[in-house]
Design a protein around this motif. Sequence first.
Motif, PDB file in Angstrom:
ATOM      1  N   ASP A 117       0.799  -1.225   0.000  1.00  0.00           N
ATOM      2  CA  ASP A 117       0.000   0.000   0.000  1.00  0.00           C
ATOM      3  C   ASP A 117       0.836   1.281   0.000  1.00  0.00           C
ATOM      4  O   ASP A 117       0.299   2.374   0.127  1.00  0.00           O
ATOM      5  CB  ASP A 117      -0.993  -0.004   1.163  1.00  0.00           C
ATOM      6  N   ASP A 151       2.764   2.761   2.115  1.00  0.00           N
ATOM      7  CA  ASP A 151       2.683   3.657   3.271  1.00  0.00           C
ATOM      8  C   ASP A 151       4.005   3.770   4.026  1.00  0.00           C
ATOM      9  O   ASP A 151       4.076   4.388   5.087  1.00  0.00           O
ATOM     10  CB  ASP A 151       1.552   3.237   4.213  1.00  0.00           C
ATOM     11  N   GLU A 175       3.671  -4.575   8.825  1.00  0.00           N
ATOM     12  CA  GLU A 175       2.266  -4.289   9.119  1.00  0.00           C
ATOM     13  C   GLU A 175       1.574  -5.490   9.749  1.00  0.00           C
ATOM     14  O   GLU A 175       0.774  -5.332  10.673  1.00  0.00           O
ATOM     15  CB  GLU A 175       1.544  -3.855   7.843  1.00  0.00           C
ATOM     16  N   ASP A 222      -3.212  -2.914   8.561  1.00  0.00           N
ATOM     17  CA  ASP A 222      -3.643  -3.451   7.272  1.00  0.00           C
ATOM     18  C   ASP A 222      -2.613  -3.128   6.188  1.00  0.00           C
ATOM     19  O   ASP A 222      -2.445  -1.964   5.823  1.00  0.00           O
ATOM     20  CB  ASP A 222      -5.003  -2.841   6.912  1.00  0.00           C
ATOM     21  N   PRO A 223      -1.935  -4.154   5.643  1.00  0.00           N
ATOM     22  CA  PRO A 223      -0.929  -3.899   4.601  1.00  0.00           C
ATOM     23  C   PRO A 223      -1.548  -3.500   3.264  1.00  0.00           C
ATOM     24  O   PRO A 223      -0.826  -3.139   2.331  1.00  0.00           O
ATOM     25  CB  PRO A 223      -0.175  -5.234   4.485  1.00  0.00           C
ATOM     26  N   ASN A 273      -4.017  -1.080   3.195  1.00  0.00           N
ATOM     27  CA  ASN A 273      -4.656   0.207   3.444  1.00  0.00           C
ATOM     28  C   ASN A 273      -3.578   1.222   3.822  1.00  0.00           C
ATOM     29  O   ASN A 273      -2.993   1.148   4.901  1.00  0.00           O
ATOM     30  CB  ASN A 273      -5.685   0.066   4.567  1.00  0.00           C
ATOM     31  N   ALA A 274      -3.338   2.194   2.940  1.00  0.00           N
ATOM     32  CA  ALA A 274      -2.274   3.186   3.162  1.00  0.00           C
ATOM     33  C   ALA A 274      -2.567   4.094   4.351  1.00  0.00           C
ATOM     34  O   ALA A 274      -1.670   4.756   4.867  1.00  0.00           O
ATOM     35  CB  ALA A 274      -2.065   4.023   1.904  1.00  0.00           C
ATOM     36  N   ASP A 277      -3.769   2.965   7.206  1.00  0.00           N
ATOM     37  CA  ASP A 277      -3.586   2.164   8.420  1.00  0.00           C
ATOM     38  C   ASP A 277      -2.137   1.702   8.450  1.00  0.00           C
ATOM     39  O   ASP A 277      -1.697   0.958   7.572  1.00  0.00           O
ATOM     40  CB  ASP A 277      -4.540   0.962   8.394  1.00  0.00           C
ATOM     41  N   MET A 278      -1.398   2.182   9.414  1.00  0.00           N
ATOM     42  CA  MET A 278       0.034   1.856   9.470  1.00  0.00           C
ATOM     43  C   MET A 278       0.468   1.690  10.918  1.00  0.00           C
ATOM     44  O   MET A 278      -0.240   2.125  11.829  1.00  0.00           O
ATOM     45  CB  MET A 278       0.862   2.945   8.788  1.00  0.00           C
TER      46      MET A 278
HETATM   47 CA   LIG Z   1      -0.964   0.019   5.696  1.00  0.00          CA
END
Ligand SMILES: [Ca+2]
Length: 140
Positions: free
Chosen positions: A61, A63, A70, A76-77, A79-80, A82-83
């Motif tokens: 993603d 991020d 992640e 969530d790998p 979802n940019a 969510d880190m």
């Molecule tokens: Ca992420």
Amino acid sequence: MGVEEGSLLKPFLRGGLWLLLGCVGCLPSMEELGVLDSDGDGLTDSEEAELGTDPMREDTDSDGFSDAEEVAENTDPNNAHDMPYAGGWAIDACREDVESTGYEVGDIAENFALVDQFGDTVELHDFCNRVVLLKGAADT
Ligand SMILES: [Ca+2]
Ligand SMILES: [Ca+2]
Ligand SMILES: [Ca+2]
């Protein structure tokens, strides 16, 4: 009449070598064993298939955190937004499972996001199994 020790072993050694050479082609590949990690991010291609991440990109993603980082930090790998949290508070993995139960003391409040003093965005449900004291102020 003695038999030379070496002469008895030679046919077996030759046979063993051929047997070994013959098996090299029949060994399962890294991919077949499920241990291939094409992008070197620490997750095997088969793990990435289960997660829906890209087995050819270390950071699916984009991020700034690898897919394996992640997963280790329960973010969530794919979802940019969510880190991994770097703000200093201990957060838990159950944040996706928490549901609001009411508004009395001891109840679980609705989830919401705020920016903490470290500049990181955190959600209330990141702090599972902990008592959170909220302190706020409003501009008038
Ligand atoms: Ca992420
Ligand atoms: Ca990988
Ligand atoms: Ca990957």
